[in-house]
Scaffold this motif. Structure first.
Motif, mmCIF file in Angstrom:
data_model
loop_
_atom_site.group_PDB
_atom_site.id
_atom_site.type_symbol
_atom_site.label_atom_id
_atom_site.label_comp_id
_atom_site.label_asym_id
_atom_site.label_seq_id
_atom_site.Cartn_x
_atom_site.Cartn_y
_atom_site.Cartn_z
ATOM 1 N N THR A 145 72.721 26.563 80.667
ATOM 2 C CA THR A 145 71.697 25.653 80.143
ATOM 3 C C THR A 145 72.270 24.712 79.092
ATOM 4 O O THR A 145 71.710 23.655 78.830
ATOM 5 N N GLY A 146 73.388 25.089 78.483
ATOM 6 C CA GLY A 146 74.086 24.177 77.580
ATOM 7 C C GLY A 146 73.295 23.787 76.348
ATOM 8 O O GLY A 146 73.365 22.645 75.898
ATOM 9 N N GLU A 147 72.519 24.734 75.797
ATOM 10 C CA GLU A 147 71.689 24.479 74.613
ATOM 11 C C GLU A 147 70.739 23.303 74.798
ATOM 12 O O GLU A 147 70.242 22.733 73.842
ATOM 13 N N GLY A 148 70.492 22.942 76.054
ATOM 14 C CA GLY A 148 69.509 21.904 76.331
ATOM 15 C C GLY A 148 69.945 20.494 76.020
ATOM 16 O O GLY A 148 69.117 19.578 76.029
ATOM 17 N N HIS A 149 71.252 20.281 75.791
ATOM 18 C CA HIS A 149 71.660 18.928 75.396
ATOM 19 C C HIS A 149 73.027 18.527 75.917
ATOM 20 O O HIS A 149 73.575 17.513 75.509
ATOM 21 N N ARG A 150 73.623 19.295 76.861
ATOM 22 C CA ARG A 150 75.006 19.006 77.243
ATOM 23 C C ARG A 150 75.319 19.643 78.587
ATOM 24 O O ARG A 150 74.662 20.577 79.029
ATOM 25 N N ASP A 151 76.378 19.141 79.241
ATOM 26 C CA ASP A 151 76.954 19.816 80.389
ATOM 27 C C ASP A 151 77.697 21.056 79.913
ATOM 28 O O ASP A 151 78.483 20.999 78.960
ATOM 29 N N ALA A 152 77.463 22.177 80.574
ATOM 30 C CA ALA A 152 78.183 23.410 80.290
ATOM 31 C C ALA A 152 78.289 24.176 81.594
ATOM 32 O O ALA A 152 77.311 24.281 82.345
ATOM 33 N N ILE A 153 79.468 24.709 81.886
ATOM 34 C CA ILE A 153 79.730 25.265 83.205
ATOM 35 C C ILE A 153 80.449 26.599 83.111
ATOM 36 O O ILE A 153 81.052 26.934 82.086
ATOM 37 N N TYR A 154 80.371 27.344 84.195
ATOM 38 C CA TYR A 154 81.212 28.516 84.436
ATOM 39 C C TYR A 154 81.965 28.258 85.740
ATOM 40 O O TYR A 154 81.337 28.016 86.789
ATOM 41 N N ILE A 155 83.284 28.265 85.685
ATOM 42 C CA ILE A 155 84.111 28.162 86.882
ATOM 43 C C ILE A 155 84.877 29.473 87.012
ATOM 44 O O ILE A 155 85.636 29.843 86.111
#
Length: 695
Positions: A98-108
């Motif tokens: 969810t990226g704190e609701g303000h950013r791209d955040a991923i798991y690879i």
């Protein structure tokens, strides 16, 4: 034609193309021959054979000993995608945070990151939402590979390839769309030859942001001009600039209850609509010079400046008992400036049956960041508040209470790397290389004046073997490593512990196969093992001290196919099996726990079938197995499946209409999380109507 000649041809052929096919008996309109190689026009489906991002040399994808997934411009357009995160949902092995609701955040492959993003091979690591209006394709290169990308990237990296100016052909395209929630966008893509060998292109977009969640709103403005100048047959200069201005609601999703996401409140906004806001203004300017000294020796030099001004504030849920909900909050500002320079020298040579493609390069940069965090107060200055659960929460007034952290950091790095791709006859290739990084982080706590510094010097090797029983089939084995300093991937602060600890290490072992079934249909399969070591843990003999004994491992299998099953039928599909756990106690979790947001099974497929020359339909499906929301393993996100659909109608040679339906059967699901109590509900059924005009 030998391998070195093929690679040089591929580099030239794919300058303005998204795929370089393998067979010449399936040519279509707009295709042409270059030195015997069939070259497909710029828009030709869901497959590509350009593997240059994985080696920094003109290498066909079939010869890259690494799993690479590509989302082409055609797929982006057909799925009506405007944001990077939405495109990645169809990529096997990638999970979204969810990226704190303000950013791209991923798991690879089970490794989380907010910084392993690249733009044309250069790092783009600020925390923001990345648009796709100026992107030709998105590449997901999986597994640790610091030789090519440097620090981080333990599970892999995301590279966006920019649209470039064409000095030969004028074009003008206008796109517009509106969805059933009222969100709309208007986009421009204009290319214009200026003089002989010089072309200019501008991409621009205005996007109004809305969805099913209460109080969600926002807008995005993007402008991206670029100029390409062919100074001679052997020299090219390219200039790029991007201005992105984003403003939207910061939405942290819903909390959990009894080990699962809270249900019945999918539209409830667990925040303050007047306080939960996020803004970002990004300026990115890049200049690149490409020059061929001879047919076998070429070089490129790139400089990039990026400025990011990011702010977000939010009230966020922390727990619920089913009757009330407890909330806290904070705000954060980040002002960052990046300078990056990169140069590469590529030399090809043939000695009898042995061919060499040698890469020698450097990268250097400086990153200056000022970051602060502010705490919030509710009513009489309380840091948290508990209110009754309701469709619309009744919160006391929310104010900024105090600054709890303010830091200044200066990150400098210099790197050098050497790689040799050796072709022994027609059936065996070796790739070997090493990179040296010197990485210095200086931080100052602006609240108390404490200054700390840390310098790391790391060697990162890469070794791969490619066996080709035939030109259209490759079998490979690879070994590669990467590292991540203990300060984390945003490098804003050091403390007494992290300033004295060696970086974490990532080691990727991979076996795979790649098959070019025909000129525009490509299949891959791989098995891999990714080990993460040097993770922080409490010293068993002295719990007050930190030691680097923590370990985690992810093992898995991946298979995918992309391209044309027939001339009027395109498909992209993939499956991933992932198994990962903590193998030795870390500061975050004991041995035996499963890694967070690591579904055991992931599968996706998207297809477009053109019923006639003017009408086509699309259908897609995404399956994601159940997963833990965090490393606590206390909250489980249920498995889910979602279907999407589309219809395409070319009204005439210049006008096209498009309808996209997301979540066709209106499934209830939870798409991502940021910890146990910030869980994002999936979007319900929505319909988007689009129009494209080519002038």
């Amino acid at each position: 034609m030998n391998l070195s000649d093929f690679r040089r041809t591929l580099l030239v052929a794919t300058t303005f193309a998204t795929s370089a096919p393998l067979l010449a008996d399936d040519a279509g309109p707009g295709d042409y021959l270059a030195e015997g190689i069939l070259v497909v026009g710029q828009r030709d489906g869901y497959a590509t054979d350009d593997g240059s991002s994985g080696t920094k040399t003109p290498t066909p994808l079939i010869d890259v000993p690494q799993t690479v997934s590509t989302i082409t411009e055609d797929q982006i357009d057909d799925q009506a995608i405007t944001q990077l995160a939405d495109a990645l949902r169809y990529v096997p092995g990638v999970s979204l945070s969810t990226g704190e609701g303000h950013r791209d955040a991923i798991y690879i492959r089970g490794q989380s990151s907010t910084a392993d993003f690249y733009l044309d091979g250069l790092r783009d690591d600020a925390q923001y939402y990345r648009p796709l209006y100026n992107v030709d394709r998105v590449e997901v290169l999986k597994g640790a590979n610091a030789l090519i990308f440097g620090r981080g990237g333990g599970g892999g990296v995301i590279n966006r390839v920019s649209k470039v100016a064409d000095p030969l052909h004028p074009a003008l395209t206008l796109d517009g769309g509106i969805d059933s929630f009222g969100a709309f966008s208007i986009a421009l893509d204009a290319n214009q030859p200026l003089t002989n060998g010089v072309g200019a292109r501008i991409n621009a977009i205005y996007e109004d942001i809305d969805n099913s969640r209460d109080f969600m709103s926002g807008r995005f403005i993007g402008i991206s001009p670029t100029v390409t100048a062919e100074l001679s047959e052997r020299t090219r200069v390219s200039a790029f600039y991007t201005y992105d201005d984003d403003e939207r609601t910061t939405d942290r999703g819903v909390p959990s209850l009894s080990g699962a996401p809270l249900t019945g409140f999918d539209r409830t906004f667990f925040g303050d609509p007047d306080f939960n806001r996020s803004t970002n203004v990004a300026h990115i300017a890049r200049l690149r010079l490409d020059h061929e000294f001879t047919d076998s020796l070429s070089a490129n030099l790139t400089g990039q400046f990026a400025d990011y001004d990011k702010f977000y504030a939010n009230v966020t849920p922390s727990s619920t008992d089913g009757t009330t909900v407890t909330l806290g909050g904070y705000s954060s500002r980040t002002d960052r400036r990046n300078w990056i320079g990169q140069g590469n020298l590529v030399w090809t040579a043939q000695t009898g049956p042995v061919g060499h493609t040698v890469l020698a390069g450097f990268e250097a940069g400086d990153q200056e960041t000022i970051a602060d965090r502010g705490e919030v107060g509710f009513g009489g200055g309380l840091r948290t508040v508990t209110v009754p659960l309701a469709r619309r929460l009744a919160l006391p007034a929310v104010t900024d209470a105090e600054i709890s952290r303010r830091t200044s950091s200066d990150l400098t790095f210099v790197s050098g790397y050497l790689q040799d791709q050796v072709a022994i006859g027609q059936h065996l290739q070796l790739i070997a290389g090493v990179r040296y990084d010197e990485f210095t982080l200086d931080t100052v706590n602006l609240l108390n004046g404490q200054a700390l510094s840390r310098t790391d010097r790391k060697w990162s090797p890469r070794l791969g073997v490619v066996v080709k029983p035939m030109q259209t089939l490759s079998l490979y084995a690879s070994y590669a490593t990467s590292f991540l300093p203990q300060s984390g991937d945003q490098f804003t602060t050091l403390d007494a512990n992290t300033a004295n600890l060696e970086p974490e290490k990532f080691r990727n072992l991979e076996l795979g196969a790649k098959w070019a079934i025909h000129r525009n249909l490509f299949a891959t399969a791989s098995v891999f093992q990714l080990d993460r070591t040097n993770t922080r843990a409490a010293d068993p003999a002295n719990p007050g001290l930190v030691v680097l004994t923590g370990e985690a491992r992810v093992s898995g299998f991946e298979a995918s196919i992309a391209g044309r099953l027939a001339r009027n039928w395109q498909v992209t599909a993939g499956y991933t099996y992932l198994d990962g756990e903590i193998r030795s106690d870390t500061s975050a979790a004991p041995a035996g726990r499963r890694l967070q947001q690591l579904p055991r099974h992931q599968a996706s497929a998207w297809t477009r079938y053109d019923v006639t020359s003017t009408f086509g339909v699309g259908l897609g499906a995404i399956y994601q197995g159940k997963q833990f929301a965090s490393i606590s393993n206390a909250v489980t996100l249920p498995d889910w499946v979602r279907f999407d659909a589309a219809a395409f109608w070319d009204v005439g040679p210049r006008l096209a209409l498009q309808v996209n339906v997301e979540n066709l059967f209106d499934a209830d699901y939870f798409s991502s999380a940021h910890g146990d109590n910030n869980i994002a509900p999936g979007e319900p059924l929505s319909v988007r109507f689009g129009v494209r005009l080519k002038l």
